[in-house]
Design a protein around this motif. Sequence first.
Motif, mmCIF file in Angstrom:
data_model
loop_
_atom_site.group_PDB
_atom_site.id
_atom_site.type_symbol
_atom_site.label_atom_id
_atom_site.label_comp_id
_atom_site.label_asym_id
_atom_site.label_seq_id
_atom_site.Cartn_x
_atom_site.Cartn_y
_atom_site.Cartn_z
ATOM 1 N N ASN A 209 0.822 -1.218 0.000
ATOM 2 C CA ASN A 209 0.000 0.000 0.000
ATOM 3 C C ASN A 209 0.859 1.272 0.000
ATOM 4 O OD1 ASN A 209 -2.653 0.970 -0.148
ATOM 5 N ND2 ASN A 209 -2.694 1.474 2.029
ATOM 6 N N GLY A 210 1.876 1.269 -0.848
ATOM 7 C CA GLY A 210 2.779 2.423 -0.955
ATOM 8 C C GLY A 210 2.617 3.134 -2.279
ATOM 9 N N VAL A 211 2.951 4.410 -2.296
ATOM 10 C CA VAL A 211 2.855 5.208 -3.519
ATOM 11 C C VAL A 211 3.844 4.676 -4.552
ATOM 12 C CG1 VAL A 211 3.097 7.518 -4.507
ATOM 13 C CG2 VAL A 211 2.118 7.225 -2.215
ATOM 14 N N ILE A 212 3.426 4.642 -5.808
ATOM 15 C CA ILE A 212 4.280 4.132 -6.887
ATOM 16 C C ILE A 212 5.557 4.958 -6.999
ATOM 17 C CG2 ILE A 212 4.439 3.699 -9.368
ATOM 18 C CD1 ILE A 212 1.404 3.465 -9.421
ATOM 19 N N SER A 213 6.683 4.270 -7.050
ATOM 20 C CA SER A 213 7.959 4.933 -7.319
ATOM 21 C C SER A 213 8.873 3.950 -8.029
ATOM 22 C CB SER A 213 8.619 5.421 -6.029
ATOM 23 O OG SER A 213 9.117 4.346 -5.269
ATOM 24 N N THR A 214 9.755 4.467 -8.849
ATOM 25 C CA THR A 214 10.695 3.622 -9.584
ATOM 26 C C THR A 214 11.595 2.847 -8.638
ATOM 27 O OG1 THR A 214 10.675 5.190 -11.426
ATOM 28 C CG2 THR A 214 12.501 3.629 -11.340
ATOM 29 N N GLN A 215 12.100 3.531 -7.602
ATOM 30 C CA GLN A 215 13.020 2.898 -6.658
ATOM 31 C C GLN A 215 12.346 1.751 -5.906
ATOM 32 O OE1 GLN A 215 12.506 6.187 -6.912
ATOM 33 N NE2 GLN A 215 14.454 6.797 -7.854
ATOM 34 N N LEU A 216 11.086 1.949 -5.513
ATOM 35 C CA LEU A 216 10.380 0.899 -4.781
ATOM 36 C C LEU A 216 10.188 -0.340 -5.648
ATOM 37 C CD1 LEU A 216 8.918 -0.120 -2.312
ATOM 38 C CD2 LEU A 216 6.866 1.133 -3.031
ATOM 39 N N LEU A 217 9.812 -0.150 -6.908
ATOM 40 C CA LEU A 217 9.633 -1.287 -7.814
ATOM 41 C C LEU A 217 10.962 -2.013 -8.057
ATOM 42 C CD1 LEU A 217 7.172 0.268 -10.419
ATOM 43 C CD2 LEU A 217 6.669 -1.595 -8.830
#
Length: 255
Positions: A154-162
């Motif tokens: 349930n986290g905001v989309i980000s390139t680093q997270l993916l």
Amino acid sequence: MTFLDIRFIDLVDIVLVAYLMFRIYKLIKGTVALYIMLGIFAFVIFWVLIKTFGMELSSTILDHIVNVGVIAFIVVFQQEIRRFLLLLGSRYNVTNRFSMDKVFMSQSKGMMSIYNKPVVRACVSLAKTKTGALIVITKDSELLDYVQTGELINGVISTQLLENIFFKNSPLHDGAVIITGNKIKAAGCILPVSQNTDLPKRVGLRHRAAMGITESTDAHAIVVSEETGRISFFSKGQMEMGVTDEELQDLLNKS
């Protein structure tokens, strides 16, 4: 010659049945359910012929088989029936299509393109390092059944997270990421694997899972191949292999 006495309503009935059979065929084409339906159709034709020619013994035996066979059919093919009903409901979800929530809470394509950009950047980065990835983007259905099979983020989309999720030493890299709106809902999710025989033999389980989820729901899926680094886009049970970052952005914006 009374069988030639065809009324207008009979023609309407024939056209309606033909259309329904055609739509069912389109829904299950390329899946195991197609062969099940063909087997049932052949059995029904044989049963009708037996009754037409007045073969009492055979007709009695088949009547008993049909009476018990309905329950047996549901038990044996419960997974296929569930998948078919899920596919039918997601393709023709009238409630979601005309819901007031969709009218007042829908986001513009410009806003959605902002959320798509970090997804595209992550896919390009993962493709360069040949890091396998499977990303599912929901539409009307939030795929809560599949979200529950993974780890809730349930986290905001980000390139680093993916990129961190699909890092090879990450415990979640083997499963699928499910995205709803601007949030990464869950990672490490388990998806249904497609039985489509038209898929190339060289594709792996990620591609088959992406095909499976888009066959049974209205979601889109993106796969980054671990072997070749190619990016593939899946929608409505169709696959586009080797898409570029610009093509992927366009496909997401149009979806």
